[in-house]
Design an enzyme around this catalytic site. Structure first.
Site, mmCIF file in Angstrom:
data_model
loop_
_atom_site.group_PDB
_atom_site.id
_atom_site.type_symbol
_atom_site.label_atom_id
_atom_site.label_comp_id
_atom_site.label_asym_id
_atom_site.label_seq_id
_atom_site.Cartn_x
_atom_site.Cartn_y
_atom_site.Cartn_z
ATOM 1 N N TYR A 190 0.813 -1.211 0.000
ATOM 2 C CA TYR A 190 0.000 0.000 0.000
ATOM 3 C C TYR A 190 0.854 1.272 0.000
ATOM 4 O O TYR A 190 0.383 2.343 0.375
ATOM 5 C CB TYR A 190 -0.966 0.012 1.209
ATOM 6 C CG TYR A 190 -1.793 -1.242 1.294
ATOM 7 C CD1 TYR A 190 -2.802 -1.468 0.367
ATOM 8 C CD2 TYR A 190 -1.543 -2.210 2.252
ATOM 9 C CE1 TYR A 190 -3.552 -2.638 0.403
ATOM 10 C CE2 TYR A 190 -2.284 -3.384 2.292
ATOM 11 C CZ TYR A 190 -3.290 -3.588 1.365
ATOM 12 O OH TYR A 190 -4.018 -4.738 1.396
ATOM 13 N N ASP A 213 -16.434 -15.554 4.149
ATOM 14 C CA ASP A 213 -14.997 -15.321 4.146
ATOM 15 C C ASP A 213 -14.561 -15.250 5.606
ATOM 16 O O ASP A 213 -14.704 -14.222 6.263
ATOM 17 C CB ASP A 213 -14.700 -14.013 3.394
ATOM 18 C CG ASP A 213 -13.220 -13.665 3.400
ATOM 19 O OD1 ASP A 213 -12.454 -14.318 4.142
ATOM 20 O OD2 ASP A 213 -12.833 -12.726 2.675
ATOM 21 N N LYS A 235 -4.968 -16.955 6.710
ATOM 22 C CA LYS A 235 -4.275 -16.295 7.825
ATOM 23 C C LYS A 235 -3.842 -17.239 8.968
ATOM 24 O O LYS A 235 -2.714 -17.679 8.982
ATOM 25 C CB LYS A 235 -5.135 -15.149 8.357
ATOM 26 C CG LYS A 235 -5.213 -13.999 7.345
ATOM 27 C CD LYS A 235 -5.641 -12.680 7.952
ATOM 28 C CE LYS A 235 -5.345 -11.543 7.009
ATOM 29 N NZ LYS A 235 -6.493 -11.067 6.233
ATOM 30 N N TYR A 245 -14.173 -6.453 3.019
ATOM 31 C CA TYR A 245 -12.819 -6.580 2.481
ATOM 32 C C TYR A 245 -12.560 -8.055 2.193
ATOM 33 O O TYR A 245 -12.726 -8.904 3.073
ATOM 34 C CB TYR A 245 -11.753 -6.059 3.460
ATOM 35 C CG TYR A 245 -10.364 -6.275 2.911
ATOM 36 C CD1 TYR A 245 -9.831 -5.407 1.967
ATOM 37 C CD2 TYR A 245 -9.613 -7.394 3.275
ATOM 38 C CE1 TYR A 245 -8.582 -5.634 1.417
ATOM 39 C CE2 TYR A 245 -8.359 -7.630 2.726
ATOM 40 C CZ TYR A 245 -7.849 -6.745 1.799
ATOM 41 O OH TYR A 245 -6.616 -6.979 1.238
HETATM 42 C C1 LIG Z 1 -6.650 -10.751 4.728
HETATM 43 C C2 LIG Z 1 -7.962 -11.079 4.159
HETATM 44 C C3 LIG Z 1 -8.098 -11.544 2.839
HETATM 45 C C4 LIG Z 1 -6.917 -11.647 1.887
HETATM 46 O O1 LIG Z 1 -5.985 -12.580 2.287
HETATM 47 P P1 LIG Z 1 -4.491 -12.511 1.667
HETATM 48 O O2 LIG Z 1 -3.824 -13.731 2.221
HETATM 49 O O3 LIG Z 1 -3.898 -11.231 2.140
HETATM 50 O O4 LIG Z 1 -4.624 -12.552 0.191
HETATM 51 C C5 LIG Z 1 -9.362 -11.879 2.391
HETATM 52 N N1 LIG Z 1 -10.445 -11.748 3.182
HETATM 53 C C6 LIG Z 1 -10.354 -11.308 4.449
HETATM 54 C C7 LIG Z 1 -11.578 -11.218 5.284
HETATM 55 C C8 LIG Z 1 -9.121 -10.944 4.975
HETATM 56 O O5 LIG Z 1 -9.045 -10.454 6.216
#
Ligand SMILES: *Cc1c(COP(=O)(O)O)cnc(C)c1O
Length: 420
Positions: free
Chosen positions: A15, A243, A272, A143
Site C-alpha cells: 500500500y 470469508d 491467515k 474486504y
Molecule cells: C486478509 C484477508 C483476505 C486476503 O488474504 P491474503 O492472504 O492477504 O490474500 C481476504 N479476506 C479477508 C476477510 C481478509 O481479512
C-alpha cells in the site's frame, strides 16, 4: 548503502509509494508476542503481523514441523500427486470445520481463496443450467483481498476504487448497521432483499465476512443478519459464502464467527491463522452436495503452482494441533474482557468517535488519524507495533498476549488517538 537505504530505493512495500515511501522498521527476529529490530528494540506485535501469528512468532512446535518436513519433501506439483501433509491437514480441518464442510481446495493466499469461492459459485449455477448467474452480491464495508476478483467484492468506495477498470462488476448491499450487541432492526436487511429482487437472475451467491467486517470497516454486526442471509439464499437457490479468513480459528471469540448465528455457509474461505501465521496457505472449503453440483460440469479449473505446499501444510497441521492443546478460546475471552475494560479509558477523548471490541479485536474509531510519522514515533516510544487503517486504530493481538501487554497496547492506541 545501509540495508534501510537500499530498501527505500528498491523494495516496494504494501500500500506504499515507491517514490516517497513511509518509514519501515528493520526486523531481525521475533518470538512470542515480540518483534526485535536491528536497533535492539522490541515491539509487541499488537496486530499479530496482519492478524495471523496467533500462537506467537517463531512458535517452536510449528518451526520444528516445517524443519522436519524440509528433510522429506518441500514441494511437489499437486496435479497427479498428493502427500501426507495435505491429507493430514485436511483430516485436522474436517475435524475443526463445521459439520459437512469437508471438501477442501488449497490455495496460496486468502485473496485466491476468495477468487476460488467466486468461481465455485459461478460453476455451481452453470452446472444447474444458469450460466447467466455469474455475479455475486457483496456487502459495502467488506474486504476480501487485493487481487482483481477479490477487490471487486470489497467495498466499492474503498481503497481499490481507482482499479475499477480491471474488476468484474458485482452487486452490493448496504453495510450492516445493527451492532453486534445492539438491538436488531428488520430494515437492516432491506437492501439485500432489494438487490436480489432487482438482480436475482444474475446472482450466483452472496459473500460476506461473518460478524466482523475487517480491513475496510473494523465493524461487528448483528448475528441476525447472517440468519437472514442463510434463509434468503435457501429461498432463492443461491450460495452463501463466508470469508472467515480473518475470523476463523477463534479471532472473534468463537472458533468460527458464523457460530454466533448458528449458520453454516455453502462455501467457506480460510487462511491467515491456518498455519499459525508462519507461512502462506489458504483454502476454499465446501460441502459434498455443492461439490457434486459444481463438478457436474467437469473439473474445477484452478491450480496454483504451489497448491498445498508440503511445508505450509506441515505448519498447518502443527497449528491445528496447538488449537487442540491449549484453551485458545479461553485466552480470547480473557483478552476480550480486558480490551473492553481498558478501552473505556479512551471513550471521552475528543478525537474518539467510537470504541468497540469482540474476541481478540479492539477498535478505537477516531475522527482524524495522525500522520504515519507521528504514529511511527509513538510505536517506537511505546514499544507497541500498531498499524491503523482508515479511521481505525485497532489491535488484533496474538492469543498468548498477557494482561500487562494488553494494557500497554491500549495505552499506545490511546496515545495515537490523542496525537492529532
Ligand atoms: C486478509 C484477508 C483476505 C486476503 O488474504 P491474503 O492472504 O492477504 O490474500 C481476504 N479476506 C479477508 C476477510 C481478509 O481479512
Amino acid at each position: 548503502m545501509s540495508l534501510l537505504d537500499y530498501d527505500r530505493c528498491h523494495v516496494w512495500h504494501p500500500y506504499a509509494s515507491m517514490v516517497n515511501p513511509p518509514p519501515v522498521n528493520l526486523a531481525v527476529s521475533a518470538s512470542g508476542t515480540k518483534i526485535r529490530l536491528d536497533s535492539g528494540e522490541e515491539l509487541i506485535d499488537a496486530v499479530s503481523s496482519w492478524w495471523c501469528v496467533v500462537h506467537g512468532h517463531n512458535h517452536p512446535v510449528i518451526m520444528e514441523a516445517i524443519r522436519k518436513q524440509t528433510e522429506k519433501l518441500s514441494q511437489v506439483m499437486f496435479a497427479g500427486f498428493t502427500h501426507e501433509p495435505a491429507i493430514r491437514l485436511t483430516e485436522a480441518l474436517v475435524h475443526h470445520l463445521p459439520e459437512g464442510m469437508d471438501k477442501v481446495f488449497y490455495v496460496d493466499s486468502g485473496s485466491i481463496a476468495v477468487e476460488c469461492a467466486a468461481k465455485m459459485a459461478v460453476q455451481y449455477q452453470y452446472s444447474l443450467g444458469f450460466p447467466e448467474k455469474c455475479k455475486l452480491l457483496a456487502l459495502k464495508g467488506g474486504y476480501h483481498g487485493d487481487t482483481a476478483a477479490a477487490m471487486a467484492l470489497s467495498d466499492p468506495s474503498g481503497m481499490h476504487a481507482l482499479y475499477k477498470g480491471v474488476m468484474p462488476k458485482h452487486f452490493f448491499a448496504e453495510k450492516p448497521r445493527c451492532r453486534f450487541d445492539g438491538p436488531w432492526e428488520d430494515s437492516d436487511f432491506d437492501s439485500v432483499t432489494a438487490q436480489l429482487d432487482a438482480h436475482g437472475s444474475e446472482i450466483a451467491g452472496i459473500i460476506c465476512e461473518p460478524i466482523f467486517q475487517g480491513g475496510n470497516a473494523m465493524w461487528f454486526y448483528h448475528p441476525e443478519y447472517l440468519r437472514r442471509l442463510r434463509k434468503i439464499c435457501n429461498e432463492r437457490g443461491i450460495l452463501l459464502i463466508f470469508d472467515e479468513i480473518a475470523t476463523g480459528f477463534g479471532r472473534t471469540g468463537r472458533k468460527f464467527a458464523q457460530e454466533y448465528a448458528s449458520v453454516v455457509p455453502d462455501i467457506m474461505c480460510i487462511g491467515k491463522i491456518l498455519t499459525g501465521g508462519q507461512i502462506t496457505l489458504a483454502a476454499t472449503v465446501t460441502n459434498g452436495q455443492c461439490a457434486e453440483v459444481i463438478c457436474r460440469s467437469g473439473g474445477f479449473c484452478h491450480g496454483p503452482t504451489f497448491m498445498a505446499n508440503p511445508l505450509a501444510c506441515a505448519a498447518g497441521i502443527a497449528s491445528m494441533k496447538l488449537l487442540d492443546e491449549y484453551d485458545y478460546l479461553g485466552n480470547v475471552r480473557r483478552i476480550e474482557s480486558e480490551l473492553k475494560a481498558e478501552l473505556e479509558c479512551c471513550r471521552h477523548s475528543s478525537n474518539v468517535a467510537d470504541i468497540r471490541a469482540l474476541g481478540a479485536v479492539g477498535v478505537l474509531e477516531v475522527h482524524e488519524m495522525p500522520s504515519r510519522e507521528k504514529i511511527q514515533r509513538i510505536v517506537l516510544d511505546s514499544g507497541v507495533w500498531l498499524r491503523p487503517v482508515g479511521n481505525y486504530i485497532y489491535t488484533m493481538p496474538p492469543y498468548i498476549t498477557t494482561t500487562a501487554e494488553i494494557h500497554q497496547i491500549v495505552q499506545a492506541m490511546k496515545a495515537v488517538a490523542e496525537a492529532v
